[in-house]
Scaffold this motif. Structure first.
Motif, PDB file in Angstrom:
ATOM      1  N   SER A 268       0.853  -1.187   0.000  1.00 55.61           N
ATOM      2  CA  SER A 268       0.000   0.000   0.000  1.00 55.61           C
ATOM      3  C   SER A 268       0.889   1.238   0.000  1.00 55.61           C
ATOM      4  O   SER A 268       2.016   1.218   0.499  1.00 55.61           O
ATOM      5  CB  SER A 268      -0.907   0.024   1.238  1.00 55.61           C
ATOM      6  OG  SER A 268      -1.797  -1.075   1.229  1.00 55.61           O
ATOM      7  N   ALA A 269       0.389   2.312  -0.557  1.00 53.24           N
ATOM      8  CA  ALA A 269       1.073   3.602  -0.538  1.00 53.24           C
ATOM      9  C   ALA A 269       0.449   4.480   0.533  1.00 53.24           C
ATOM     10  O   ALA A 269      -0.726   4.330   0.875  1.00 53.24           O
ATOM     11  CB  ALA A 269       0.965   4.272  -1.906  1.00 53.24           C
ATOM     12  N   LEU A 270       1.251   5.410   1.047  1.00 56.13           N
ATOM     13  CA  LEU A 270       0.711   6.365   2.013  1.00 56.13           C
ATOM     14  C   LEU A 270      -0.211   7.348   1.307  1.00 56.13           C
ATOM     15  O   LEU A 270       0.102   7.865   0.234  1.00 56.13           O
ATOM     16  CB  LEU A 270       1.847   7.133   2.688  1.00 56.13           C
ATOM     17  CG  LEU A 270       2.642   6.420   3.785  1.00 56.13           C
ATOM     18  CD1 LEU A 270       3.717   7.338   4.326  1.00 56.13           C
ATOM     19  CD2 LEU A 270       1.741   5.948   4.903  1.00 56.13           C
ATOM     20  N   THR A 271      -1.351   7.608   1.885  1.00 59.55           N
ATOM     21  CA  THR A 271      -2.224   8.677   1.406  1.00 59.55           C
ATOM     22  C   THR A 271      -1.683  10.002   1.930  1.00 59.55           C
ATOM     23  O   THR A 271      -0.714  10.056   2.710  1.00 59.55           O
ATOM     24  CB  THR A 271      -3.649   8.460   1.905  1.00 59.55           C
ATOM     25  OG1 THR A 271      -3.654   8.507   3.348  1.00 59.55           O
ATOM     26  CG2 THR A 271      -4.182   7.102   1.455  1.00 59.55           C
ATOM     27  N   ASP A 272      -2.307  11.114   1.523  1.00 65.35           N
ATOM     28  CA  ASP A 272      -1.908  12.422   2.065  1.00 65.35           C
ATOM     29  C   ASP A 272      -2.041  12.431   3.581  1.00 65.35           C
ATOM     30  O   ASP A 272      -1.186  12.984   4.296  1.00 65.35           O
ATOM     31  CB  ASP A 272      -2.764  13.527   1.449  1.00 65.35           C
ATOM     32  CG  ASP A 272      -2.447  13.763  -0.020  1.00 65.35           C
ATOM     33  OD1 ASP A 272      -1.365  13.318  -0.466  1.00 65.35           O
ATOM     34  OD2 ASP A 272      -3.285  14.373  -0.716  1.00 65.35           O
ATOM     35  N   ALA A 273      -3.105  11.792   4.061  1.00 67.54           N
ATOM     36  CA  ALA A 273      -3.284  11.715   5.518  1.00 67.54           C
ATOM     37  C   ALA A 273      -2.168  10.895   6.147  1.00 67.54           C
ATOM     38  O   ALA A 273      -1.699  11.205   7.255  1.00 67.54           O
ATOM     39  CB  ALA A 273      -4.651  11.117   5.845  1.00 67.54           C
ATOM     40  N   GLY A 274      -1.745   9.840   5.448  1.00 69.17           N
ATOM     41  CA  GLY A 274      -0.658   9.020   5.964  1.00 69.17           C
ATOM     42  C   GLY A 274       0.654   9.770   6.008  1.00 69.17           C
ATOM     43  O   GLY A 274       1.444   9.632   6.964  1.00 69.17           O
ATOM     44  N   VAL A 275       0.934  10.592   4.984  1.00 74.59           N
ATOM     45  CA  VAL A 275       2.160  11.396   4.961  1.00 74.59           C
ATOM     46  C   VAL A 275       2.158  12.382   6.129  1.00 74.59           C
ATOM     47  O   VAL A 275       3.173  12.539   6.839  1.00 74.59           O
ATOM     48  CB  VAL A 275       2.285  12.145   3.616  1.00 74.59           C
ATOM     49  CG1 VAL A 275       3.440  13.151   3.669  1.00 74.59           C
ATOM     50  CG2 VAL A 275       2.501  11.150   2.481  1.00 74.59           C
ATOM     51  N   GLN A 276       1.033  13.045   6.349  1.00 72.54           N
ATOM     52  CA  GLN A 276       0.963  14.004   7.445  1.00 72.54           C
ATOM     53  C   GLN A 276       1.115  13.323   8.796  1.00 72.54           C
ATOM     54  O   GLN A 276       1.721  13.880   9.722  1.00 72.54           O
ATOM     55  CB  GLN A 276      -0.365  14.778   7.382  1.00 72.54           C
ATOM     56  CG  GLN A 276      -0.507  15.668   6.149  1.00 72.54           C
ATOM     57  CD  GLN A 276       0.670  16.615   5.990  1.00 72.54           C
ATOM     58  OE1 GLN A 276       1.081  17.286   6.955  1.00 72.54           O
ATOM     59  NE2 GLN A 276       1.213  16.693   4.774  1.00 72.54           N
ATOM     60  N   GLU A 277       0.561  12.129   8.930  1.00 73.92           N
ATOM     61  CA  GLU A 277       0.706  11.386  10.190  1.00 73.92           C
ATOM     62  C   GLU A 277       2.162  11.020  10.439  1.00 73.92           C
ATOM     63  O   GLU A 277       2.665  11.150  11.567  1.00 73.92           O
ATOM     64  CB  GLU A 277      -0.163  10.123  10.149  1.00 73.92           C
ATOM     65  CG  GLU A 277       0.073   9.154  11.309  1.00 73.92           C
ATOM     66  CD  GLU A 277      -0.263   9.744  12.671  1.00 73.92           C
ATOM     67  OE1 GLU A 277       0.262   9.206  13.673  1.00 73.92           O
ATOM     68  OE2 GLU A 277      -1.029  10.717  12.753  1.00 73.92           O
ATOM     69  N   ALA A 278       2.873  10.585   9.394  1.00 76.66           N
ATOM     70  CA  ALA A 278       4.289  10.233   9.552  1.00 76.66           C
ATOM     71  C   ALA A 278       5.111  11.463   9.937  1.00 76.66           C
ATOM     72  O   ALA A 278       5.975  11.394  10.836  1.00 76.66           O
ATOM     73  CB  ALA A 278       4.815   9.619   8.251  1.00 76.66           C
ATOM     74  N   ILE A 279       4.860  12.604   9.289  1.00 73.52           N
ATOM     75  CA  ILE A 279       5.611  13.826   9.610  1.00 73.52           C
ATOM     76  C   ILE A 279       5.310  14.273  11.039  1.00 73.52           C
ATOM     77  O   ILE A 279       6.216  14.704  11.773  1.00 73.52           O
ATOM     78  CB  ILE A 279       5.269  14.930   8.592  1.00 73.52           C
ATOM     79  CG1 ILE A 279       5.841  14.558   7.219  1.00 73.52           C
ATOM     80  CG2 ILE A 279       5.807  16.281   9.056  1.00 73.52           C
ATOM     81  CD1 ILE A 279       5.464  15.519   6.110  1.00 73.52           C
TER      82      ILE A 279
END
Length: 386
Positions: A268-279
């Motif tokens: 799976s790829a990170l969604t925009d929400a996933g990118v923000q959660e990681a940051i």
């Protein structure tokens, strides 16, 4: 006195002149049965049409029926030789072309670790470049064994396979029946997210048995599936709003036999929400690093120069910058740019020493087996905090 034979007719009555007129006709008389035809008890003549003859005719008719059945059941296999074996091969290959999962499962060789969950009508019939035709090139019969050399067509490819058969004899008449021996199916290898309980193949959601689910804590684990020749689209199931499943493709050539694919990642790829959660997790980690008094905080990207050994105070001097560099199979790589200072108090009467630190370091985000995202620094400091 002369003796009357059976062939003589009945005597004629002589009229008495004084009782009847000479012009009156004599009364009719009953004729005797002819020789060789006796009357039955019911008055009908016996012989060809009697019960005994009927029984004889029934026995003859029954024997003829048994003979015809014996010829129908026994003679064709003897006369046709390998034709029965060829028909068994045709029936199986017709099922392969049709994507008949029940027939395919019935004849499949069980393989350790390989799951048969993809052998369903929906999955098999949804494959691209599946087997569309075949030819039986040669049938070799040796007693009760037979071998069929066949060519399968799938997409733009044609490949040869070999099928084996055995003849067994069933029933009271020991009728010979050709039986296809278990068939090896292609096996595809998939690297699926750790802890995956389901897998989507050709739009069909499949349940992965608990015993076969990857047991790794992070990233991936391998599973294997039995399939028919063809191209299959595979996806991990949707898991929250932080991940978007990727579609992977795996193809098996038009062959029935031992064949394994290369390992295909299903991620799976990170969604925009996933990118923000990681940051957000990386920012939180950096704030924890700044609270440390060590020149090389554990699991942190900021490290004072090697000559600095005293304890001091960290200060983040500018807003950290984060960038998603690569969304790999199972991992997302970030790059962080951090500016900081590490101030070491001076001895009595001396000024403090301030060391500027510029960090340009990678970080990684990965999901655990429960689908929870974890972000951490890729190259943390190795000096433990005192």
């Amino acid at each position: 006195m002369p003796r009357r034979t059976d062939s003589e007719g009945a005597g004629r009555t002589i009229a008495l002149g004084w009782s009847e007129s000479p012009d009156t006709d004599p009364p009719p008389t009953a004729s005797a049965p002819s020789a060789g035809r006796a009357l039955s008890a019911g008055g009908a003549p016996s012989g060809e049409g009697g019960p005994r003859a009927e029984r004889r005719r029934s026995l003859v008719l029954g024997g003829a029926i048994v003979l015809v059945l014996a010829l129908v059941l026994v003679l064709p296999p003897v006369l046709l030789g390998g034709a029965g074996a060829e028909r068994a091969v045709e029936q199986y290959l017709d099922a392969v072309v049709a994507g008949d999962a029940e027939t395919v499962r019935e004849h499949a060789v069980p393989v350790d670790e390989a799951l048969d969950i993809a052998l369903t009508d929906g999955v098999l019939q949804g494959a691209r470049d599946r087997v569309s035709g075949y030819t039986i090139d040669e049938m070799r019969v040796d007693g009760d064994s037979a071998v069929a050399d066949v060519t399968l067509t799938g997409g733009d490819r044609e490949l040869e396979s070999t099928l084996s058969l055995e003849r067994r004899r069933d029933g009271l008449l020991r009728r010979p029946v050709w039986e296809l021996q278990p068939v090896n199916l292609p096996v595809v290898r998939l690297n699926v997210p750790a802890g995956s309980a389901q897998l989507e193949v050709n739009g069909q959601m499949l349940e992965i048995p608990a015993r076969s689910r990857p047991q790794e804590q992070f990233a991936f684990g391998e599973i294997t599936l039995q399939v028919l020749p063809g191209t299959y689209e595979v996806r991990a199931p949707q898991s929250g709003d932080l991940f978007a499943p990727r579609t992977a493709e795996v193809s098996a050539p038009p062959v029935l036999g031992l064949w394994n694919s290369a390992l295909v990642p299903v991620s799976s790829a990170l969604t925009d929400a996933g990118v923000q959660e990681a940051i957000a997790q990386l920012r939180s980690s950096l704030r924890d690093c700044a609270r440390s008094r060590s020149p090389a905080p554990s699991d942190c990207p900021i490290i004072a120069p090697p000559e600095v050994t005293e304890r001091g105070v960290w200060t983040i001097t500018s807003t950290p910058e984060f960038e998603l560099v690569e969304d790999m199979e199972g991992y997302s790589i970030f790059r962080a740019r951090v500016s900081a200072e590490f101030a070491v108090p001076g001895a009595e009467g001396d000024e403090e020493e301030v060391h500027e630190v510029e960090a340009d370091v990678p970080a990684v985000a990965v999901a655990d087996r429960d689908g929870v995202l974890h972000a951490h620094w890729y190259s943390p400091a190795t000096v433990e905090e005192e």
